[in-house]
Design a protein around this motif. Structure first.
Motif, PDB file in Angstrom:
ATOM      1  N   SER A  87       0.816  -1.208   0.000  1.00 64.95           N
ATOM      2  CA  SER A  87       0.000   0.000   0.000  1.00 64.95           C
ATOM      3  C   SER A  87       0.846   1.252   0.000  1.00 64.95           C
ATOM      4  CB  SER A  87      -0.932   0.001   1.226  1.00 64.95           C
ATOM      5  OG  SER A  87      -0.167   0.123   2.409  1.00 64.95           O
ATOM      6  N   GLN A  88       2.119   1.141   0.369  1.00 58.80           N
ATOM      7  CA  GLN A  88       2.975   2.306   0.441  1.00 58.80           C
ATOM      8  C   GLN A  88       3.816   2.501  -0.809  1.00 58.80           C
ATOM      9  OE1 GLN A  88       2.775   4.540   3.052  1.00 58.80           O
ATOM     10  NE2 GLN A  88       1.026   3.195   3.336  1.00 58.80           N
ATOM     11  N   THR A  89       3.724   1.623  -1.758  1.00 55.91           N
ATOM     12  CA  THR A  89       4.531   1.709  -2.968  1.00 55.91           C
ATOM     13  C   THR A  89       3.862   2.600  -3.998  1.00 55.91           C
ATOM     14  OG1 THR A  89       5.401  -0.515  -2.588  1.00 55.91           O
ATOM     15  CG2 THR A  89       5.638   0.406  -4.807  1.00 55.91           C
ATOM     16  N   ALA A  90       4.581   3.627  -4.431  1.00 54.76           N
ATOM     17  CA  ALA A  90       4.059   4.529  -5.468  1.00 54.76           C
ATOM     18  C   ALA A  90       4.560   4.125  -6.846  1.00 54.76           C
ATOM     19  CB  ALA A  90       4.458   5.972  -5.170  1.00 54.76           C
ATOM     20  N   ALA A  91       5.756   3.553  -6.909  1.00 51.78           N
ATOM     21  CA  ALA A  91       6.322   3.108  -8.187  1.00 51.78           C
ATOM     22  C   ALA A  91       7.463   2.141  -7.904  1.00 51.78           C
ATOM     23  CB  ALA A  91       6.822   4.299  -8.999  1.00 51.78           C
ATOM     24  N   LYS A  92       7.758   1.293  -8.866  1.00 47.83           N
ATOM     25  CA  LYS A  92       8.889   0.382  -8.789  1.00 47.83           C
ATOM     26  C   LYS A  92       9.853   0.708  -9.920  1.00 47.83           C
ATOM     27  CE  LYS A  92       6.516  -3.488  -6.552  1.00 47.83           C
ATOM     28  NZ  LYS A  92       6.196  -4.940  -6.613  1.00 47.83           N
ATOM     29  N   VAL A  93      11.112   0.885  -9.556  1.00 49.04           N
ATOM     30  CA  VAL A  93      12.154   1.196 -10.530  1.00 49.04           C
ATOM     31  C   VAL A  93      13.134   0.035 -10.503  1.00 49.04           C
ATOM     32  CG1 VAL A  93      13.886   2.856 -11.268  1.00 49.04           C
ATOM     33  CG2 VAL A  93      11.847   3.653 -10.051  1.00 49.04           C
ATOM     34  N   ASN A  94      13.052  -0.803 -11.518  1.00 51.35           N
ATOM     35  CA  ASN A  94      13.773  -2.080 -11.513  1.00 51.35           C
ATOM     36  C   ASN A  94      13.367  -2.846 -10.250  1.00 51.35           C
ATOM     37  OD1 ASN A  94      15.040  -1.539 -13.993  1.00 51.35           O
ATOM     38  ND2 ASN A  94      16.577  -0.274 -12.968  1.00 51.35           N
ATOM     39  N   LYS A  95      14.294  -3.106  -9.336  1.00 51.53           N
ATOM     40  CA  LYS A  95      13.928  -3.868  -8.144  1.00 51.53           C
ATOM     41  C   LYS A  95      13.681  -2.985  -6.922  1.00 51.53           C
ATOM     42  CE  LYS A  95      16.534  -7.998  -9.519  1.00 51.53           C
ATOM     43  NZ  LYS A  95      17.605  -8.963  -9.119  1.00 51.53           N
ATOM     44  N   GLU A  96      13.841  -1.673  -7.101  1.00 53.47           N
ATOM     45  CA  GLU A  96      13.685  -0.759  -5.969  1.00 53.47           C
ATOM     46  C   GLU A  96      12.324  -0.081  -5.992  1.00 53.47           C
ATOM     47  OE1 GLU A  96      15.825  -0.641  -3.579  1.00 53.47           O
ATOM     48  OE2 GLU A  96      17.239  -1.974  -4.606  1.00 53.47           O
ATOM     49  N   GLU A  97      11.837   0.269  -4.813  1.00 52.85           N
ATOM     50  CA  GLU A  97      10.523   0.890  -4.683  1.00 52.85           C
ATOM     51  C   GLU A  97      10.653   2.359  -4.276  1.00 52.85           C
ATOM     52  OE1 GLU A  97       8.370  -1.363  -1.842  1.00 52.85           O
ATOM     53  OE2 GLU A  97       7.941  -3.026  -3.225  1.00 52.85           O
ATOM     54  N   ILE A  98       9.719   3.163  -4.782  1.00 51.04           N
ATOM     55  CA  ILE A  98       9.550   4.536  -4.329  1.00 51.04           C
ATOM     56  C   ILE A  98       8.228   4.573  -3.580  1.00 51.04           C
ATOM     57  CG2 ILE A  98       9.203   6.936  -5.019  1.00 51.04           C
ATOM     58  CD1 ILE A  98      10.963   6.367  -7.432  1.00 51.04           C
TER      59      ILE A  98
END
Length: 376
Positions: A87-98
């Protein structure tokens, strides 16, 4: 599930920020407590603005912004995904989350943000964070995060943040100024409040040797107008640079304000320095006094911040006195030859200048004055 909280309730507790409208005065730390929810919106940086006599309330636009940000966070927490982390993930960049937290952290620091701009601002922040994350990943691939210079910068930033946290924590113990202290400060600073003026200032920086100072002073006192004085400088081939600026009383450094406030329109202050002479003319001024009620929020914030700074300075001095500090190498020689000092002494609460107007030479801090007035 029995006892489960409905989605979107009890998400955050409103924080309290401190706004100080006086020039170059840092706001104090928030005293609001955080809740343990993972989707809160910290509002302590949604600052109030205050104009003399017109305090802004945390209603209207500011509350609407909080509501809009809260609603966006609630949607992120309730819409899709499984578990708190999703629920806290706004976007995924490769394997990392924003995360939403990262967006909120930046969003809270956006000045003058209107409620209807929150969604667009959030999207722009997310895009910048994505670009930043890509840059970080590339830097890590290149092992730039192990570069000694980068490591040193990270450690320096970390130390500054931790030291600031200590100062903020200690500052929270400072007592607020009393009504009598606020009244006294108002009475002690007429140039800043009761006799407040807007100043039209003209400055001349003249290249000259010490043995030429008296001749320049004589020209200045003999001249009936500033243009006449300038022409006399040109006639004797003196090099100078002139500038003009308008500043209100609170925009002038306190250690120079009293001297300038004593000037009448058409008078000047003349000061010698290493490279020549600085002449400051008061071309004109306009009275715009502030009542005690209007000035009270500014005075209270200023005195509280000064009190916090003094607490920190006193605590640092105590720690220095009780710490074993050993200077090494050339710094040992420098420390031995240097005069005793208090490097962390707090600034005086009510500094005063003692300059005389109408051409008298006095201890005006030209460098501070130039910075305060924005004179180049």
């Amino acid at each position: 599930m029995e006892g489960a909280r409905p989605c979107g309730t009890g998400l955050f507790r409103h924080g309290a920020g401190l706004h100080s409208p006086l020039a170059r005065r840092r706001g104090g730390p928030s005293t609001g407590r955080r809740t343990d929810t993972t989707t809160k919106v910290d509002t302590m940086h949604l600052k109030r603005t205050r104009v003399y006599g017109k305090p802004a309330r945390r209603t209207g636009a500011a509350v609407a912004i909080v509501t809009a940000v809260l609603a966006a966070t609630m949607l992120a927490a309730c819409g899709g995904g499984s578990g708190a982390k999703a629920s806290q993930t706004a976007a995924k960049v490769n394997k990392e989350e924003i995360t939403v937290h990262q967006i909120n952290f930046v969003l809270q620091r956006q000045a003058n943000l209107k409620p209807e701009q929150v969604d667009a601002a959030s999207r722009q922040i997310l895009e910048r964070l994505i670009d930043q994350e890509l840059a970080v990943q590339k830097a890590q691939d290149l092992k730039l995060d192990r570069d000694p210079r980068v490591v040193q910068q990270i450690e320096t930033a970390k130390r500054e943040i931790i030291a600031r946290a200590y100062a903020d924590h200690l500052g929270e113990t400072a007592a607020k100024p009393t009504d009598q202290e606020i009244k006294q400060y108002y009475a002690d600073k007429p140039a800043l409040f009761a006799e407040r003026r807007i100043y039209n200032l003209q400055e001349l920086n003249i290249e000259a040797k010490p043995d030429q100072f008296e001749a320049i002073r004589a020209k200045l006192q003999a001249a009936k107008t500033l243009p006449e004085f300038v022409e006399s400088l040109k006639a004797d081939n003196f090099k100078f640079v002139g500038s003009q600026i308008v500043r209100s009383a609170e925009q002038i450094p306190l250690n120079n304000l009293d001297a300038i406030a004593r000037l009448k329109d058409g008078q000047f202050i003349m000061n010698g320095h290493a490279n020549g002479i600085t002449v400051l003319f008061l071309a004109g001024s306009q009275r715009q006094p502030a009542t005690e009620a209007q000035a009270r929020p500014s005075i209270e914030a200023f005195l509280l911040n000064q009190r916090r700074a003094e607490l920190v300075a006193k605590d640092i001095k105590s720690m220095r006195d009780n710490a074993k500090i050993e200077y090494v190498g050339k710094f040992a020689e420098m420390a031995a030859s240097a005069p005793a000092s208090t490097p962390n002494a707090a600034p005086a609460l009510s500094p005063a200048a003692s300059d005389s107007p109408a051409g008298a030479s006095g201890p005006v801090d030209n460098s501070a004055l130039s910075k305060g007035l924005g004179i180049k």
